[in-house]
Design a protein around this motif. Structure first.
Motif, PDB file in Angstrom:
ATOM      1  N   MET A   1       0.843  -1.190   0.000  1.00 40.56           N
ATOM      2  CA  MET A   1       0.000   0.000   0.000  1.00 40.56           C
ATOM      3  C   MET A   1       0.886   1.251   0.000  1.00 40.56           C
ATOM      4  SD  MET A   1      -3.145   1.032   2.536  1.00 40.56           S
ATOM      5  CE  MET A   1      -2.165   0.820   4.016  1.00 40.56           C
ATOM      6  N   THR A   2       0.501   2.239  -0.795  1.00 40.36           N
ATOM      7  CA  THR A   2       1.298   3.451  -0.917  1.00 40.36           C
ATOM      8  C   THR A   2       1.190   4.311   0.342  1.00 40.36           C
ATOM      9  OG1 THR A   2      -0.500   4.741  -1.885  1.00 40.36           O
ATOM     10  CG2 THR A   2       0.869   3.454  -3.402  1.00 40.36           C
ATOM     11  N   PHE A   3       2.169   5.199   0.508  1.00 38.65           N
ATOM     12  CA  PHE A   3       2.151   6.113   1.656  1.00 38.65           C
ATOM     13  C   PHE A   3       0.906   6.988   1.623  1.00 38.65           C
ATOM     14  CE2 PHE A   3       2.974  10.418   3.218  1.00 38.65           C
ATOM     15  CZ  PHE A   3       3.254  10.145   4.554  1.00 38.65           C
ATOM     16  N   LEU A   4       0.492   7.434   0.433  1.00 36.00           N
ATOM     17  CA  LEU A   4      -0.677   8.313   0.309  1.00 36.00           C
ATOM     18  C   LEU A   4      -1.941   7.605   0.793  1.00 36.00           C
ATOM     19  CD1 LEU A   4      -1.984  10.943  -0.562  1.00 36.00           C
ATOM     20  CD2 LEU A   4      -2.153  10.026  -2.894  1.00 36.00           C
ATOM     21  N   ASN A   5      -2.107   6.349   0.389  1.00 36.78           N
ATOM     22  CA  ASN A   5      -3.298   5.608   0.816  1.00 36.78           C
ATOM     23  C   ASN A   5      -3.276   5.341   2.323  1.00 36.78           C
ATOM     24  OD1 ASN A   5      -4.674   5.458  -1.604  1.00 36.78           O
ATOM     25  ND2 ASN A   5      -3.623   3.583  -2.251  1.00 36.78           N
ATOM     26  N   ARG A   6      -2.097   5.055   2.854  1.00 33.76           N
ATOM     27  CA  ARG A   6      -1.998   4.860   4.303  1.00 33.76           C
ATOM     28  C   ARG A   6      -2.365   6.152   5.040  1.00 33.76           C
ATOM     29  NH1 ARG A   6       0.373   0.767   6.975  1.00 33.76           N
ATOM     30  NH2 ARG A   6       1.325   0.061   5.019  1.00 33.76           N
ATOM     31  N   LEU A   7      -1.917   7.281   4.504  1.00 35.94           N
ATOM     32  CA  LEU A   7      -2.245   8.586   5.104  1.00 35.94           C
ATOM     33  C   LEU A   7      -3.752   8.830   5.064  1.00 35.94           C
ATOM     34  CD1 LEU A   7      -1.331  11.296   6.279  1.00 35.94           C
ATOM     35  CD2 LEU A   7      -1.080  12.136   3.921  1.00 35.94           C
ATOM     36  N   LYS A   8      -4.392   8.473   3.953  1.00 36.07           N
ATOM     37  CA  LYS A   8      -5.842   8.642   3.848  1.00 36.07           C
ATOM     38  C   LYS A   8      -6.572   7.824   4.910  1.00 36.07           C
ATOM     39  CE  LYS A   8      -5.911   9.423  -1.167  1.00 36.07           C
ATOM     40  NZ  LYS A   8      -6.312   8.840  -2.475  1.00 36.07           N
ATOM     41  N   LEU A   9      -6.118   6.588   5.132  1.00 34.63           N
ATOM     42  CA  LEU A   9      -6.748   5.739   6.140  1.00 34.63           C
ATOM     43  C   LEU A   9      -6.561   6.317   7.539  1.00 34.63           C
ATOM     44  CD1 LEU A   9      -5.807   2.162   4.843  1.00 34.63           C
ATOM     45  CD2 LEU A   9      -7.977   3.374   4.568  1.00 34.63           C
ATOM     46  N   CYS A  10      -5.398   6.882   7.804  1.00 35.72           N
ATOM     47  CA  CYS A  10      -5.133   7.494   9.118  1.00 35.72           C
ATOM     48  C   CYS A  10      -6.052   8.690   9.347  1.00 35.72           C
ATOM     49  CB  CYS A  10      -3.676   7.925   9.220  1.00 35.72           C
ATOM     50  SG  CYS A  10      -2.496   6.557   9.309  1.00 35.72           S
ATOM     51  N   VAL A  11      -6.209   9.531   8.318  1.00 35.17           N
ATOM     52  CA  VAL A  11      -7.096  10.696   8.434  1.00 35.17           C
ATOM     53  C   VAL A  11      -8.541  10.240   8.614  1.00 35.17           C
ATOM     54  CG1 VAL A  11      -7.974  12.744   7.257  1.00 35.17           C
ATOM     55  CG2 VAL A  11      -5.541  12.168   7.125  1.00 35.17           C
ATOM     56  N   MET A  12      -8.924   9.197   7.873  1.00 29.39           N
ATOM     57  CA  MET A  12     -10.274   8.641   8.022  1.00 29.39           C
ATOM     58  C   MET A  12     -10.533   8.218   9.458  1.00 29.39           C
ATOM     59  SD  MET A  12     -11.858   5.068   6.521  1.00 29.39           S
ATOM     60  CE  MET A  12     -10.743   4.141   7.609  1.00 29.39           C
ATOM     61  N   MET A  13      -9.579   7.487  10.063  1.00 29.37           N
ATOM     62  CA  MET A  13      -9.751   7.029  11.437  1.00 29.37           C
ATOM     63  C   MET A  13      -9.797   8.211  12.405  1.00 29.37           C
ATOM     64  SD  MET A  13     -10.220   3.901  12.260  1.00 29.37           S
ATOM     65  CE  MET A  13     -10.215   2.269  11.484  1.00 29.37           C
ATOM     66  N   PHE A  14      -8.959   9.207  12.185  1.00 26.40           N
ATOM     67  CA  PHE A  14      -8.949  10.393  13.047  1.00 26.40           C
ATOM     68  C   PHE A  14     -10.330  11.046  13.062  1.00 26.40           C
ATOM     69  CE2 PHE A  14      -8.619  14.937  13.672  1.00 26.40           C
ATOM     70  CZ  PHE A  14      -7.788  15.056  14.783  1.00 26.40           C
ATOM     71  N   LEU A 180     -10.871   7.322  -0.914  1.00 25.15           N
ATOM     72  CA  LEU A 180     -10.163   6.290  -0.164  1.00 25.15           C
ATOM     73  C   LEU A 180      -9.780   5.142  -1.102  1.00 25.15           C
ATOM     74  CD1 LEU A 180     -12.260   6.037   3.145  1.00 25.15           C
ATOM     75  CD2 LEU A 180      -9.961   6.981   2.888  1.00 25.15           C
ATOM     76  N   PRO A 181      -8.845   4.290  -0.700  1.00 25.73           N
ATOM     77  CA  PRO A 181      -8.502   3.122  -1.525  1.00 25.73           C
ATOM     78  C   PRO A 181      -9.740   2.313  -1.879  1.00 25.73           C
ATOM     79  CG  PRO A 181      -6.946   3.350   0.273  1.00 25.73           C
ATOM     80  CD  PRO A 181      -8.011   4.371   0.520  1.00 25.73           C
ATOM     81  N   ALA A 402      -6.518 -15.922   0.330  1.00 31.85           N
ATOM     82  CA  ALA A 402      -6.030 -14.957  -0.656  1.00 31.85           C
ATOM     83  C   ALA A 402      -7.041 -13.836  -0.843  1.00 31.85           C
ATOM     84  CB  ALA A 402      -5.794 -15.660  -2.002  1.00 31.85           C
ATOM     85  N   VAL A 403      -6.574 -12.611  -0.785  1.00 33.47           N
ATOM     86  CA  VAL A 403      -7.437 -11.466  -1.003  1.00 33.47           C
ATOM     87  C   VAL A 403      -7.196 -10.937  -2.411  1.00 33.47           C
ATOM     88  CG1 VAL A 403      -8.017  -9.141  -0.220  1.00 33.47           C
ATOM     89  CG2 VAL A 403      -7.269 -10.870   1.430  1.00 33.47           C
ATOM     90  N   PRO A 404      -8.279 -10.716  -3.173  1.00 29.69           N
ATOM     91  CA  PRO A 404      -8.113 -10.227  -4.524  1.00 29.69           C
ATOM     92  C   PRO A 404      -7.294  -8.928  -4.570  1.00 29.69           C
ATOM     93  CG  PRO A 404     -10.387 -10.851  -4.118  1.00 29.69           C
ATOM     94  CD  PRO A 404      -9.680 -10.921  -2.814  1.00 29.69           C
ATOM     95  N   THR A 405      -6.455  -8.797  -5.583  1.00 32.63           N
ATOM     96  CA  THR A 405      -5.660  -7.600  -5.723  1.00 32.63           C
ATOM     97  C   THR A 405      -6.562  -6.404  -5.974  1.00 32.63           C
ATOM     98  OG1 THR A 405      -3.863  -8.890  -6.682  1.00 32.63           O
ATOM     99  CG2 THR A 405      -3.821  -6.485  -7.041  1.00 32.63           C
ATOM    100  N   LEU A 406      -6.314  -5.316  -5.222  1.00 33.12           N
ATOM    101  CA  LEU A 406      -7.153  -4.123  -5.336  1.00 33.12           C
ATOM    102  C   LEU A 406      -6.393  -3.015  -6.053  1.00 33.12           C
ATOM    103  CD1 LEU A 406      -8.565  -4.088  -1.705  1.00 33.12           C
ATOM    104  CD2 LEU A 406      -9.678  -4.981  -3.746  1.00 33.12           C
ATOM    105  N   LYS A 407      -7.070  -2.359  -6.938  1.00 29.66           N
ATOM    106  CA  LYS A 407      -6.472  -1.177  -7.571  1.00 29.66           C
ATOM    107  C   LYS A 407      -6.622  -0.002  -6.615  1.00 29.66           C
ATOM    108  CE  LYS A 407      -7.593  -2.603 -12.304  1.00 29.66           C
ATOM    109  NZ  LYS A 407      -8.316  -2.224 -13.537  1.00 29.66           N
ATOM    110  N   THR A 408      -5.571   0.763  -6.484  1.00 30.30           N
ATOM    111  CA  THR A 408      -5.619   1.907  -5.590  1.00 30.30           C
ATOM    112  C   THR A 408      -5.817   3.182  -6.397  1.00 30.30           C
ATOM    113  OG1 THR A 408      -3.216   2.073  -5.701  1.00 30.30           O
ATOM    114  CG2 THR A 408      -4.165   0.830  -3.868  1.00 30.30           C
ATOM    115  N   VAL A 409      -6.329   4.186  -5.663  1.00 28.91           N
ATOM    116  CA  VAL A 409      -6.587   5.451  -6.364  1.00 28.91           C
ATOM    117  C   VAL A 409      -5.403   6.381  -6.188  1.00 28.91           C
ATOM    118  CG1 VAL A 409      -9.051   5.265  -6.144  1.00 28.91           C
ATOM    119  CG2 VAL A 409      -7.758   6.348  -4.340  1.00 28.91           C
TER     120      VAL A 409
END
Length: 409
Positions: A1-14, A180-181, A402-409
């Motif tokens: 997972m990219t840094f940007l997507n991880r940041l989005k998840l952190c902001v979402m949780m906040f 979000l992703p 196995a989790v299907p591969t997800l395309k990220t935004v």
């Protein structure tokens, strides 16, 4: 997972937990002082959380598992919630306020499971990767409380502004959700029986004896949890603790610390031991409250508050991770809704209904309470749950899926 997507998840949780921390903690004060309600009406307002946690999370989980991407469902719920929170801030009578907040909680409670599900779908190793993201939720709750204190809304009688602040945050996370992703439904287009169509696949988890034990333990443990949320602040004020609300923030600070340390403990202890430690912390917390005072045993009160980090993180967050591991990848959103139903729904509702009765039963003629007896009751419940859990729960091994591969935004 990219840094940007991880940041989005952190902001979402906040934002996810900033919203609730912005109004839920001061709800009772707002109702009593701003809307002039009775204590019974305050209890009815708090019960909206349980009503919102019983059926809606399961139904919304079905929608996210089968029909629409989870991040879009999350966005729609938060945008609608923003409107309801703003309307609640303008209510001048309890009836209008209650309707707004009831509808809001029906929309908000499913977002807790959805937010978890969105995170879990993006993470390769939730045991290690989820806690550092989830910790931002606790941080959001703390920031909301500190903001209210800094602005002095309690003292100035402007607690209606807490709902406006929460509405703005809800609108923000609603918009954020659409970028979000991607978390598409894994069962879209599948055909199946009535049970599959209704999203009852998650209930299959209860066929696993150990998961059933965990599920029932979650319900039972949320009964003493209700005592803590509803009556800790009145208890501390009654026995003479200065700045009780400020002291209680130590619990959230503890939660932040143990959330960061959770991956370290998880590797070394595993699911069963961490869940058991969480239950043990609940048992000890109420012992400390029962025998603590503002004199020689002041340390017991502080210890009981600080134990919140272990109480919450080691049981509830680990329980969410455990649920994600046990559930089939096709119905993990529904599975998160199932555990939300057990904890915030059934367990908290039972606790809310009986805790008030117990408080009134041990009220003295002079208006004070026999807090030693009162706190020993939830302590005994937590102790019994711990013993039964240790005897009946078997951790076992989880088959990796196995989790299907997800395309990220």
């Amino acid at each position: 997972m990219t840094f940007l997507n991880r940041l989005k998840l952190c902001v979402m949780m906040f934002l996810q937990f900033f919203i609730k921390g912005a109004w839920f903690v001061t709800l009772g004060t707002f109702l009593i002082h701003n809307l002039k309600t009775s204590g019974t009406e305050v209890g009815v307002a708090f019960l909206t959380q349980s009503i919102g946690a019983i059926i809606p999370p399961f139904v919304i989980g079905l929608i996210a598992d089968r029909y629409f991407s989870a991040q879009y469902v999350l966005g729609v719920l938060h945008l609608a919630g923003a409107v309801l929170l703003w309307r609640a801030s303008e209510a001048t009578a309890f009836q209008g306020f209650y309707l707004c907040i009831l509808l809001y909680m029906i929309l908000y409670m499913p977002t807790l499971a959805l937010a978890n599900s969105i995170c879990f779908r993006q993470l390769k190793n939730p045991d290690k990767e989820f806690p550092p993201i989830r910790v931002f939720g606790t941080f959001g709750w703390v920031v909301a409380g500190v903001t209210i204190g800094w602005l002095g809304w309690e003292q100035s009688g402007q607690l209606n502004l807490t709902f406006k602040m929460a509405a703005v945050a809800s609108g923000a996370v609603g918009l954020l959700s659409f970028i979000l992703p991607k978390t598409p439904p894994l069962k879209k287009g599948e055909k199946g029986g009535l049970g599959q169509i209704l999203g009852l696949d998650a209930i299959r988890l209860l066929k696993n004896r150990s998961y059933l034990v965990f599920f029932l333990a979650s319900i039972a443990l949320c009964i003493p949890l209700s005592f803590y949320y509803s009556f800790t602040n009145p208890f501390l004020n009654e026995i003479g603790m200065q700045s009780a609300a400020g002291k209680q923030s130590l619990g959230q600070i503890s939660e932040l610390l143990f959330m960061v340390l959770m991956p370290f403990f998880f590797v070394r202890l595993g699911v069963k031991k961490m869940l058991a430690l969480g239950m043990l912390a609940w048992f000890l917390r109420y012992i400390f409250f029962a025998y603590g005072d503002v004199y020689a045993n002041y340390w017991m009160l502080i210890a009981g508050i600080v134990l919140h980090g272990i109480c919450f993180d080691f049981f509830f967050v680990i329980g969410q991770i455990y649920t994600d591991k046990q559930a089939d990848i096709r119905f993990r959103s529904s599975a998160q809704g199932l555990i939300t139903l057990a904890t915030y729904g059934i367990g908290m509702m039972i606790g809310s209904l009986i805790s008030g009765v117990i408080i009134d039963a041990w009220k003295r003629p002079n208006g004070s309470h026999d807090w030693t007896t009162i706190w020993m009751i939830p302590s005994a419940i937590a102790g019994i749950v711990l013993i039964l859990f240790l005897l009946l729960f078997r951790e076992g091994k989880v088959k990796e899926q196995a989790v299907p591969t997800l395309k990220t935004v």
